[in-house]
Motif scaffolding. Structure first.
Motif, PDB file in Angstrom:
ATOM      1  N   PHE A  40       0.808  -1.138  -0.417  1.00 40.59           N
ATOM      2  CA  PHE A  40      -0.194   0.283  -0.082  1.00 40.59           C
ATOM      3  C   PHE A  40       0.680   0.851  -0.209  1.00 40.59           C
ATOM      4  O   PHE A  40       1.876   1.626   0.375  1.00 40.59           O
ATOM      5  CB  PHE A  40      -1.303   0.030   1.733  1.00 40.59           C
ATOM      6  CG  PHE A  40      -2.375  -0.925   1.351  1.00 40.59           C
ATOM      7  CD1 PHE A  40      -3.363  -0.328   1.145  1.00 40.59           C
ATOM      8  CD2 PHE A  40      -1.842  -2.206   0.915  1.00 40.59           C
ATOM      9  CE1 PHE A  40      -4.845  -0.865   1.316  1.00 40.59           C
ATOM     10  CE2 PHE A  40      -3.618  -3.293   1.252  1.00 40.59           C
ATOM     11  CZ  PHE A  40      -4.153  -2.602   1.095  1.00 40.59           C
ATOM     12  N   LEU A  41       0.316   2.759  -1.253  1.00 40.31           N
ATOM     13  CA  LEU A  41       1.197   3.156  -0.049  1.00 40.31           C
ATOM     14  C   LEU A  41       0.994   3.785   0.731  1.00 40.31           C
ATOM     15  O   LEU A  41       2.494   4.558   1.343  1.00 40.31           O
ATOM     16  CB  LEU A  41       0.527   4.250  -1.589  1.00 40.31           C
ATOM     17  CG  LEU A  41       0.246   4.406  -3.290  1.00 40.31           C
ATOM     18  CD1 LEU A  41      -0.015   6.046  -3.995  1.00 40.31           C
ATOM     19  CD2 LEU A  41       2.023   4.027  -3.543  1.00 40.31           C
ATOM     20  N   GLY A  42       0.079   3.807   1.379  1.00 43.97           N
ATOM     21  CA  GLY A  42       0.244   4.530   3.518  1.00 43.97           C
ATOM     22  C   GLY A  42      -1.150   4.090   3.486  1.00 43.97           C
ATOM     23  O   GLY A  42      -2.415   2.876   2.439  1.00 43.97           O
ATOM     24  N   TYR A  43      -1.445   3.764   4.922  1.00 42.98           N
ATOM     25  CA  TYR A  43      -2.113   2.731   5.398  1.00 42.98           C
ATOM     26  C   TYR A  43      -3.389   4.218   5.823  1.00 42.98           C
ATOM     27  O   TYR A  43      -2.769   5.385   6.471  1.00 42.98           O
ATOM     28  CB  TYR A  43      -1.791   2.500   6.500  1.00 42.98           C
ATOM     29  CG  TYR A  43      -1.485   1.096   6.071  1.00 42.98           C
ATOM     30  CD1 TYR A  43      -1.842   0.312   4.910  1.00 42.98           C
ATOM     31  CD2 TYR A  43       0.342   1.414   6.135  1.00 42.98           C
ATOM     32  CE1 TYR A  43      -0.787  -0.382   4.947  1.00 42.98           C
ATOM     33  CE2 TYR A  43       0.755  -0.191   5.291  1.00 42.98           C
ATOM     34  CZ  TYR A  43       0.369  -1.147   4.522  1.00 42.98           C
ATOM     35  OH  TYR A  43       1.060  -2.100   4.463  1.00 42.98           O
ATOM     36  N   GLY A  44      -4.173   4.484   5.004  1.00 41.14           N
ATOM     37  CA  GLY A  44      -4.891   5.921   6.413  1.00 41.14           C
ATOM     38  C   GLY A  44      -5.541   6.219   7.997  1.00 41.14           C
ATOM     39  O   GLY A  44      -5.279   5.006   8.345  1.00 41.14           O
ATOM     40  N   LEU A  45      -5.621   7.510   8.431  1.00 37.57           N
ATOM     41  CA  LEU A  45      -5.342   7.719   9.619  1.00 37.57           C
ATOM     42  C   LEU A  45      -6.411   7.159   9.919  1.00 37.57           C
ATOM     43  O   LEU A  45      -7.888   7.091   9.830  1.00 37.57           O
ATOM     44  CB  LEU A  45      -5.141   9.540   9.651  1.00 37.57           C
ATOM     45  CG  LEU A  45      -3.836   9.580   9.595  1.00 37.57           C
ATOM     46  CD1 LEU A  45      -4.288  11.045   9.225  1.00 37.57           C
ATOM     47  CD2 LEU A  45      -2.531   9.332  10.729  1.00 37.57           C
ATOM     48  N   SER A  46      -7.034   6.665  11.566  1.00 37.98           N
ATOM     49  CA  SER A  46      -8.330   6.946  11.752  1.00 37.98           C
ATOM     50  C   SER A  46      -8.139   8.230  12.389  1.00 37.98           C
ATOM     51  O   SER A  46      -8.807   9.085  11.696  1.00 37.98           O
ATOM     52  CB  SER A  46      -7.647   5.950  13.289  1.00 37.98           C
ATOM     53  OG  SER A  46      -7.250   5.055  13.132  1.00 37.98           O
ATOM     54  N   GLY A  47      -9.819   8.134  12.975  1.00 34.77           N
ATOM     55  CA  GLY A  47     -10.396   9.514  13.213  1.00 34.77           C
ATOM     56  C   GLY A  47      -9.669  10.546  13.633  1.00 34.77           C
ATOM     57  O   GLY A  47      -9.091  10.241  14.248  1.00 34.77           O
ATOM     58  N   LYS A  48     -10.561  11.616  13.254  1.00 31.82           N
ATOM     59  CA  LYS A  48     -10.300  13.070  14.260  1.00 31.82           C
ATOM     60  C   LYS A  48      -9.442  12.758  15.778  1.00 31.82           C
ATOM     61  O   LYS A  48      -8.338  13.649  16.203  1.00 31.82           O
ATOM     62  CB  LYS A  48     -10.868  13.947  13.640  1.00 31.82           C
ATOM     63  CG  LYS A  48     -11.444  14.355  12.462  1.00 31.82           C
ATOM     64  CD  LYS A  48     -12.126  15.394  12.370  1.00 31.82           C
ATOM     65  CE  LYS A  48     -12.924  15.913  11.126  1.00 31.82           C
ATOM     66  NZ  LYS A  48     -14.120  14.688  10.720  1.00 31.82           N
ATOM     67  N   TRP A  49     -10.084  11.572  16.070  1.00 28.37           N
ATOM     68  CA  TRP A  49      -9.957  11.985  18.269  1.00 28.37           C
ATOM     69  C   TRP A  49      -8.235  11.516  17.965  1.00 28.37           C
ATOM     70  O   TRP A  49      -6.925  11.808  18.887  1.00 28.37           O
ATOM     71  CB  TRP A  49     -10.904  11.367  18.341  1.00 28.37           C
ATOM     72  CG  TRP A  49     -10.470  11.115  19.925  1.00 28.37           C
ATOM     73  CD1 TRP A  49      -9.797  10.225  20.615  1.00 28.37           C
ATOM     74  CD2 TRP A  49     -10.337  12.067  21.378  1.00 28.37           C
ATOM     75  NE1 TRP A  49     -10.016  10.337  22.065  1.00 28.37           N
ATOM     76  CE2 TRP A  49      -9.719  11.513  22.796  1.00 28.37           C
ATOM     77  CE3 TRP A  49     -10.090  13.037  21.448  1.00 28.37           C
ATOM     78  CZ2 TRP A  49      -9.460  11.974  23.859  1.00 28.37           C
ATOM     79  CZ3 TRP A  49      -9.947  14.053  23.135  1.00 28.37           C
ATOM     80  CH2 TRP A  49     -10.200  13.489  23.692  1.00 28.37           C
ATOM     81  N   GLU A  50      -7.924  10.077  17.607  1.00 27.63           N
ATOM     82  CA  GLU A  50      -7.017   9.212  17.254  1.00 27.63           C
ATOM     83  C   GLU A  50      -5.726   9.689  16.916  1.00 27.63           C
ATOM     84  O   GLU A  50      -4.238  10.471  17.185  1.00 27.63           O
ATOM     85  CB  GLU A  50      -6.762   7.905  16.814  1.00 27.63           C
ATOM     86  CG  GLU A  50      -8.299   7.425  17.431  1.00 27.63           C
ATOM     87  CD  GLU A  50      -9.545   6.932  16.969  1.00 27.63           C
ATOM     88  OE1 GLU A  50      -9.996   6.495  17.967  1.00 27.63           O
ATOM     89  OE2 GLU A  50      -9.614   8.137  16.422  1.00 27.63           O
ATOM     90  N   VAL A  51      -6.018  11.398  15.842  1.00 24.71           N
ATOM     91  CA  VAL A  51      -5.069  11.804  15.276  1.00 24.71           C
ATOM     92  C   VAL A  51      -4.733  12.703  16.309  1.00 24.71           C
ATOM     93  O   VAL A  51      -3.366  13.187  16.103  1.00 24.71           O
ATOM     94  CB  VAL A  51      -5.586  12.158  14.173  1.00 24.71           C
ATOM     95  CG1 VAL A  51      -4.399  13.499  13.736  1.00 24.71           C
ATOM     96  CG2 VAL A  51      -5.546  11.547  12.857  1.00 24.71           C
ATOM     97  N   ASP A  52      -5.969  13.784  16.914  1.00 26.72           N
ATOM     98  CA  ASP A  52      -4.831  14.441  17.599  1.00 26.72           C
ATOM     99  C   ASP A  52      -4.233  14.561  18.893  1.00 26.72           C
ATOM    100  O   ASP A  52      -3.505  14.933  19.631  1.00 26.72           O
ATOM    101  CB  ASP A  52      -6.520  14.842  18.493  1.00 26.72           C
ATOM    102  CG  ASP A  52      -6.430  16.218  19.365  1.00 26.72           C
ATOM    103  OD1 ASP A  52      -6.532  17.236  19.368  1.00 26.72           O
ATOM    104  OD2 ASP A  52      -6.705  15.519  20.957  1.00 26.72           O
ATOM    105  N   GLN A  53      -4.848  12.737  19.285  1.00 29.56           N
ATOM    106  CA  GLN A  53      -4.194  11.994  20.899  1.00 29.56           C
ATOM    107  C   GLN A  53      -2.529  11.721  20.683  1.00 29.56           C
ATOM    108  O   GLN A  53      -2.038  11.930  20.868  1.00 29.56           O
ATOM    109  CB  GLN A  53      -4.887  11.397  21.065  1.00 29.56           C
ATOM    110  CG  GLN A  53      -6.311  11.378  21.441  1.00 29.56           C
ATOM    111  CD  GLN A  53      -6.414  11.869  22.749  1.00 29.56           C
ATOM    112  OE1 GLN A  53      -5.820  11.705  24.471  1.00 29.56           O
ATOM    113  NE2 GLN A  53      -7.104  13.164  23.034  1.00 29.56           N
TER     114      GLN A  53
END
Length: 375
Positions: free
Chosen positions: A111-124
């Protein structure tokens, strides 16, 4: 008819739509096909629920440039996958989840990349970096009406947004209006799940919360401090920074542009009817030359710092759309980070160099990953 190819296959993985050509963004994928051909890659578009796992074949669509049309064919499983799946609900996600997992577990597929999880997980994740922490607005999961009531006890304004939303859908601004006789009313403005504008007013908190619960349903939401992110003319705006991996596997800035919302809108997303402008000229008009240069330096610093930090905690990423807010005092805020960004903003600002680069970079990075594997 099965497509046989001696060249590496890049599969663009999409969510299937119920229409004749069952995917969106076909113009973008046509351009990817051209760039892929120049790099020795055959490009096709497929949905993961169309894979025959016994034969390891997938039904997909190739763009025939000589005929200027999309043709459905059978392909072997691709060597490289560019994930452009967008899920609007959990049912759609569950339908694809097992197929995507099997693709990730297949040894010869990258995979070129793996999608980020939700906004909360990114914020954490971002909160773990002391430097980035300074640019993050106060944010929490919206777990109950009691929590929202507590926020509104000390604040006149709060911002609500869906954990997994995009394009400004479901974003809401709540404004508490206090009167001299200690009564309070609540004004809500924003967009519903279909991206249509809405505006309501309630005489008490309980009726406000009851309406909110009926609107939100079971979708997880975030509660965030409200930031005055509007221009001197009162228009909501933000700065979109696109950062991508290049043909050497390194992060680089593709470009930045300002997105300006429609009059009266609380968000600046282009899908909500917004417009785009060159970042330097817009910020100079708002803040003057010296402050604009300072802001662009800060935006560039954050754009270079966020991708490797996120990647170190999340896993491989290929590109990120980073949305920054600049409040009326000239302070920069990190609003959102998207691992499946659009790039129409560069066409709207007539930045042809950034537009071409934004399309070509996924192909260049795919070539890097293939070369890295073969070497």
């Amino acid at each position: 008819m099965q497509q046989r190819s001696h060249r590496p296959l890049l599969g663009i993985m999409v969510t299937e739509l119920n229409r004749e050509l069952p995917f969106g963004s076909s113009d973008f994928y046509e351009h990817l096909t051209y760039h892929g051909a120049a790099k020795g890659l055959d490009v096709f578009v497929f949905s993961p629920n169309r894979i025959d796992w016994k034969q390891e074949l997938v039904r997909g669509y190739a763009y025939l440039s000589e005929k200027q049309e999309w043709v459905m064919k059978l392909f072997p499983l691709p060597s490289i996958i560019y994930d452009r799946c967008f899920f609007t609900n959990k049912k759609d996600y569950r339908q694809y989840r097992n197929h995507v997992r099997k693709l990730r577990e297949t040894p010869h597929i990258r995979f070129l990349g793996y999608g980020l999880s939700g906004k909360w997980e990114v914020d954490q994740i971002l909160q773990k970096d002391p430097t980035l922490q300074l640019y993050l607005p106060e944010t929490n999961l919206l777990t109950s009406g009691t929590e929202l009531r507590n926020w509104l006890r000390t604040k006149s304004d709060v911002f609500l947004k869906p954990q997994g939303g995009s394009q400004g859908r479901g974003a809401l601004h709540i404004h508490k209006i206090s009167t001299k006789d200690d009564n309070r009313s609540y004004h809500i403005k924003g967009r519903d799940a279909h991206n249509l504008p809405l505006e309501r007013e309630f005489e008490d908190f309980n009726s406000c919360w009851f309406w909110l619960r009926s609107l939100i349903g079971m979708r997880p939401y975030l509660i965030q401090e409200y930031l005055p992110l509007h221009s001197t003319e009162g228009m909501a705006y933000d700065v979109r920074s696109l950062v991508q991996k290049n043909g050497r596997g390194l992060w680089e800035s593709t470009g930045m542009a300002v997105r300006i919302g429609k009059p009266g809108s609380i968000t600046s997303n282009l899908h909500g009817g917004g417009t785009a402008e060159d970042v330097s000229s817009f910020l100079t008009k708002e803040f003057g030359d010296s402050k604009a240069n300072e802001l662009i330096t800060t935006l560039a610093m954050l754009s270079s710092r966020i991708p490797p930090f996120l990647e170190a905690h999340h896993g491989r990423l290929a590109e990120l759309g980073i949305d920054f807010g600049i409040d009326t005092c000239g302070r920069v805020w990190i609003l959102e980070v998207n691992s499946k960004p659009g790039r129409s903003i560069f066409a709207r600002t007539r930045n042809e160099k950034a537009r071409t680069k934004s399309i070509a970079n996924p192909i260049h990075y795919a070539g890097f990953l293939l070369y890295k594997r073969l070497s």
